[in-house]
Design a protein around this motif. Sequence first.
Motif, PDB file in Angstrom:
ATOM      1  N   VAL A 459       0.847  -1.196   0.000  1.00  0.00           N
ATOM      2  CA  VAL A 459       0.000   0.000   0.000  1.00  0.00           C
ATOM      3  C   VAL A 459       0.881   1.244   0.000  1.00  0.00           C
ATOM      4  CG1 VAL A 459      -1.713   1.311   1.321  1.00  0.00           C
ATOM      5  CG2 VAL A 459      -1.885  -1.190   1.169  1.00  0.00           C
ATOM      6  N   CYS A 460       0.534   2.197  -0.858  1.00  0.00           N
ATOM      7  CA  CYS A 460       1.305   3.453  -0.955  1.00  0.00           C
ATOM      8  C   CYS A 460       1.206   4.222   0.358  1.00  0.00           C
ATOM      9  CB  CYS A 460       0.767   4.305  -2.110  1.00  0.00           C
ATOM     10  SG  CYS A 460       1.546   5.933  -2.241  1.00  0.00           S
ATOM     11  N   ARG A 461       2.349   4.579   0.920  1.00  0.00           N
ATOM     12  CA  ARG A 461       2.339   5.274   2.211  1.00  0.00           C
ATOM     13  C   ARG A 461       1.939   6.736   2.072  1.00  0.00           C
ATOM     14  NH1 ARG A 461       7.093   8.152   3.156  1.00  0.00           N
ATOM     15  NH2 ARG A 461       8.731   7.881   1.586  1.00  0.00           N
ATOM     16  N   HIS A 462       1.902   7.242   0.838  1.00  0.00           N
ATOM     17  CA  HIS A 462       1.556   8.653   0.632  1.00  0.00           C
ATOM     18  C   HIS A 462       0.042   8.877   0.572  1.00  0.00           C
ATOM     19  CE1 HIS A 462       5.750   9.750  -0.152  1.00  0.00           C
ATOM     20  NE2 HIS A 462       5.833   8.639  -0.864  1.00  0.00           N
ATOM     21  N   CYS A 463      -0.721   7.850   0.226  1.00  0.00           N
ATOM     22  CA  CYS A 463      -2.176   8.051   0.095  1.00  0.00           C
ATOM     23  C   CYS A 463      -2.968   6.974   0.823  1.00  0.00           C
ATOM     24  CB  CYS A 463      -2.575   8.070  -1.391  1.00  0.00           C
ATOM     25  SG  CYS A 463      -2.226   6.533  -2.287  1.00  0.00           S
ATOM     26  N   ARG A 464      -2.346   6.306   1.770  1.00  0.00           N
ATOM     27  CA  ARG A 464      -3.044   5.226   2.477  1.00  0.00           C
ATOM     28  C   ARG A 464      -4.090   5.789   3.423  1.00  0.00           C
ATOM     29  NH1 ARG A 464       2.331   3.294   5.828  1.00  0.00           N
ATOM     30  NH2 ARG A 464       2.541   5.148   7.156  1.00  0.00           N
ATOM     31  N   GLN A 465      -5.169   5.037   3.571  1.00  0.00           N
ATOM     32  CA  GLN A 465      -6.265   5.413   4.456  1.00  0.00           C
ATOM     33  C   GLN A 465      -6.751   4.179   5.197  1.00  0.00           C
ATOM     34  OE1 GLN A 465      -9.415   7.346   2.318  1.00  0.00           O
ATOM     35  NE2 GLN A 465      -8.248   9.217   1.962  1.00  0.00           N
ATOM     36  N   PRO A 466      -7.318   4.348   6.378  1.00  0.00           N
ATOM     37  CA  PRO A 466      -7.849   3.190   7.114  1.00  0.00           C
ATOM     38  C   PRO A 466      -8.934   2.476   6.311  1.00  0.00           C
ATOM     39  CG  PRO A 466      -7.682   5.111   8.545  1.00  0.00           C
ATOM     40  CD  PRO A 466      -7.429   5.599   7.156  1.00  0.00           C
ATOM     41  N   LEU A 467      -8.990   1.177   6.469  1.00  0.00           N
ATOM     42  CA  LEU A 467      -9.957   0.350   5.751  1.00  0.00           C
ATOM     43  C   LEU A 467     -10.636  -0.580   6.743  1.00  0.00           C
ATOM     44  CD1 LEU A 467     -11.171  -0.851   3.087  1.00  0.00           C
ATOM     45  CD2 LEU A 467      -9.208  -2.404   3.056  1.00  0.00           C
ATOM     46  N   ALA A 468     -11.952  -0.597   6.719  1.00  0.00           N
ATOM     47  CA  ALA A 468     -12.706  -1.502   7.587  1.00  0.00           C
ATOM     48  C   ALA A 468     -12.890  -2.838   6.861  1.00  0.00           C
ATOM     49  CB  ALA A 468     -14.060  -0.890   7.941  1.00  0.00           C
ATOM     50  N   ARG A 491      -5.626   0.947   2.870  1.00  0.00           N
ATOM     51  CA  ARG A 491      -5.692   0.859   1.414  1.00  0.00           C
ATOM     52  C   ARG A 491      -5.213   2.178   0.834  1.00  0.00           C
ATOM     53  NH1 ARG A 491     -10.155   3.151  -1.459  1.00  0.00           N
ATOM     54  NH2 ARG A 491     -11.488   4.394  -0.088  1.00  0.00           N
ATOM     55  N   GLY A 492      -4.703   2.124  -0.397  1.00  0.00           N
ATOM     56  CA  GLY A 492      -4.277   3.336  -1.074  1.00  0.00           C
ATOM     57  C   GLY A 492      -5.363   3.847  -1.996  1.00  0.00           C
ATOM     58  N   VAL A 493      -5.633   5.152  -1.960  1.00  0.00           N
ATOM     59  CA  VAL A 493      -6.694   5.720  -2.793  1.00  0.00           C
ATOM     60  C   VAL A 493      -6.160   6.225  -4.128  1.00  0.00           C
ATOM     61  CG1 VAL A 493      -8.112   6.332  -0.815  1.00  0.00           C
ATOM     62  CG2 VAL A 493      -6.462   8.002  -1.694  1.00  0.00           C
ATOM     63  N   PHE A 503      -0.737   1.576  -4.863  1.00  0.00           N
ATOM     64  CA  PHE A 503       0.358   0.703  -4.431  1.00  0.00           C
ATOM     65  C   PHE A 503       1.691   1.322  -4.851  1.00  0.00           C
ATOM     66  CE2 PHE A 503      -3.267  -2.120  -5.153  1.00  0.00           C
ATOM     67  CZ  PHE A 503      -3.298  -2.850  -3.972  1.00  0.00           C
ATOM     68  N   ARG A 504       2.690   1.098  -4.021  1.00  0.00           N
ATOM     69  CA  ARG A 504       4.037   1.548  -4.374  1.00  0.00           C
ATOM     70  C   ARG A 504       5.047   0.556  -3.798  1.00  0.00           C
ATOM     71  NH1 ARG A 504       6.725   6.182  -6.147  1.00  0.00           N
ATOM     72  NH2 ARG A 504       8.860   6.392  -5.366  1.00  0.00           N
ATOM     73  N   GLY A 505       5.722  -0.156  -4.677  1.00  0.00           N
ATOM     74  CA  GLY A 505       6.699  -1.152  -4.250  1.00  0.00           C
ATOM     75  C   GLY A 505       6.069  -2.512  -4.005  1.00  0.00           C
ATOM     76  N   ARG A 506       6.944  -3.501  -3.803  1.00  0.00           N
ATOM     77  CA  ARG A 506       6.491  -4.864  -3.503  1.00  0.00           C
ATOM     78  C   ARG A 506       7.302  -5.448  -2.350  1.00  0.00           C
ATOM     79  NH1 ARG A 506       6.305  -8.431  -8.873  1.00  0.00           N
ATOM     80  NH2 ARG A 506       8.349  -7.466  -9.270  1.00  0.00           N
ATOM     81  N   ARG A 507       6.745  -6.452  -1.706  1.00  0.00           N
ATOM     82  CA  ARG A 507       7.424  -7.148  -0.629  1.00  0.00           C
ATOM     83  C   ARG A 507       7.072  -8.627  -0.710  1.00  0.00           C
ATOM     84  NH1 ARG A 507       7.230  -4.877   4.160  1.00  0.00           N
ATOM     85  NH2 ARG A 507       7.336  -6.771   5.410  1.00  0.00           N
ATOM     86  N   VAL A 552      -1.684  -8.040   5.827  1.00  0.00           N
ATOM     87  CA  VAL A 552      -2.917  -7.264   5.620  1.00  0.00           C
ATOM     88  C   VAL A 552      -3.343  -6.606   6.921  1.00  0.00           C
ATOM     89  CG1 VAL A 552      -5.374  -7.420   5.050  1.00  0.00           C
ATOM     90  CG2 VAL A 552      -3.698  -8.658   3.667  1.00  0.00           C
ATOM     91  N   LEU A 553      -3.273  -7.353   8.010  1.00  0.00           N
ATOM     92  CA  LEU A 553      -3.712  -6.840   9.310  1.00  0.00           C
ATOM     93  C   LEU A 553      -2.873  -5.662   9.787  1.00  0.00           C
ATOM     94  CD1 LEU A 553      -4.417 -10.214  11.151  1.00  0.00           C
ATOM     95  CD2 LEU A 553      -6.101  -8.608  10.244  1.00  0.00           C
ATOM     96  N   THR A 554      -1.628  -5.590   9.325  1.00  0.00           N
ATOM     97  CA  THR A 554      -0.765  -4.468   9.733  1.00  0.00           C
ATOM     98  C   THR A 554      -0.738  -3.352   8.700  1.00  0.00           C
ATOM     99  OG1 THR A 554       1.158  -5.630   8.804  1.00  0.00           O
ATOM    100  CG2 THR A 554       0.717  -5.946  11.148  1.00  0.00           C
ATOM    101  N   GLY A 555      -1.574  -3.456   7.653  1.00  0.00           N
ATOM    102  CA  GLY A 555      -1.709  -2.373   6.691  1.00  0.00           C
ATOM    103  C   GLY A 555      -0.663  -2.335   5.607  1.00  0.00           C
TER     104      GLY A 555
END
Length: 571
Positions: A459-468, A491-493, A503-507, A552-555
């Motif tokens: 998830v892109c750290r520049h546009c991430r937002q909480p997701l339920a 999630r990234g918007v 999304f930005r990058g992979r792991r 996923v649980l840690t964003g």
Amino acid sequence: MQSTDDLLVRLALQQGLLDSRQVEAARTQIAGTRGDQRPRRLTAALVAAGQLTPDAVLQLLSAEFAMPVVDLRAASPSPAALAAVPYDLAQRYGVLPLEQAGGGLRLAVSDPLSEGIDALGHLLQVMIEPVLAPAAQIEAAVARCYGRDRREVAAVLDELETTEPGAVRGHVAGAAAATTADDAPLIRLVQQIIAEAVRRRASDIHLEPMAKRLRIRYRVDGVLQEGESPPKRLQPAIVSRLKLLAEMSLAEKRIPQDGRIQVVVAGQPLDLRVSCLPTVHGESLVLRLLDQRQVRLGLAELGLAPDDRRNLERLVALPDGLVLVTGPTGSGKTTTLYACLHHLNGPDRKIITVEDPVEYQLAGINQVPVRAEVGMTFAAALRAMLRQAPNIVMVGEIRDRETAEIAINAALTGHMVFSTLHTNDAPGAVTRLFDLGVKPFLVAASLRAVVAQRLVRTVCRHCRQPLALVPADWAAVGGRPAELAGATPLRGVGCPECGGTGFRGRRGIFEILLVNEGIQRLIYDNVTASKLRETARLNGMRTMREDGLRQVLTGLTTIDEIAAATVADFA
């Protein structure tokens, strides 16, 4: 006329998404904010405060104006649509042209009452068909599709369009001489194609000849994105220029060729591995951009869970044995192997690798390239390497019985051996060795562990937002409801930093099969992969899907990414 801002607030109040106290609190906050930090719109302040979500805003506008909502994170607007709306107008009005059809223009907007809709319709003399998209996605898509490097590519293409066809053919015939002409349009075009790949953070550039055009695509975070396509008539010149740089034969067009290019982009040296393949419509080229920073990763940077990292550090420190890394092509196996070697590399150890090809050069390590045409195969190189008295050996890939048996014998005679296999999961590596003809007792005695892995987008750290997370969706991918307590999924918007994808990058996500005495007995008995998997799970092995859901649980990533990467876990 009522503004979109007032309309949204009224609709949200009517539908119970807001109450009047929240609206008044937002107005008070805006009034008390300094001018240079003041939100331009009331709805922006409500979204920032968490009172409204961007999705709710879009759904309100969609229902009110009967306009569809589109996702621009993977959108590829048509070249004709982009050409119809200049960059400065798209940026000024906050719109993105998508496609032309039936004399009209499909236009993505975030505000249905924007003056840009009427202005562009009047200016272009076309019927505008507006669709809704988040403002952040539009801004990111405009930056991506009208990017500086892309505009420079278009400028060079315009220059080449005015060049006589005979002059372009001259670039092919006299390619060697053309390399000294820094202002040659063709040379600048190739440079801009590579620069565009660097700007997008691409791992590959694909130049694919079609019947009527030369398609250029960039692989970014594992997903292909289309770029500016040059005219078909430039295809021979572009291919010849790249083959020349890669030191390939310009005269040979019937067989595959491989080469390497070293260039400087934005002041930084860059290595490209080039593959040329003849096709029906011409030669297809794939340029792999080699990022030297990957080879400096340690085990701590791979993204392993703490317990998996401790187990892997203990395993690679053993004096002998075989450790396998498995996964499909492009799953990051080489990066993991290099991280292990980086962890072990020191003045007291001799490390030799055999690779096909040697992509990254590692300081302090002896690297041997495979050259099958002169008899230097994996097996031949491995035999010769063992006479060099190494402590640690890395075999790029085990492809046949001979290589497998030599690697296993090396592991049984005091060497630590690392290698890769193409299997879907960790237990499958054992049955793959059996299929190659290796005796079960040899596998049981030599194998220390198997690491299976995949890559997922983060998830892109520049546009991430909480997701339920919806409990039903979580259960559908194998999650347990109790795990949702205290989770922080994100999630990234979409934003300019991630190109609107979110999304930005992979792991990596990992699955580590540790070979203990119980697993050894099962291998010796030649049991099935499913039985090995069942026993390993009882011993505490975490599957790739379970490791992915942890992230996923840690964003760090999303459910969709994990579900797509770990389909085999359902089997």
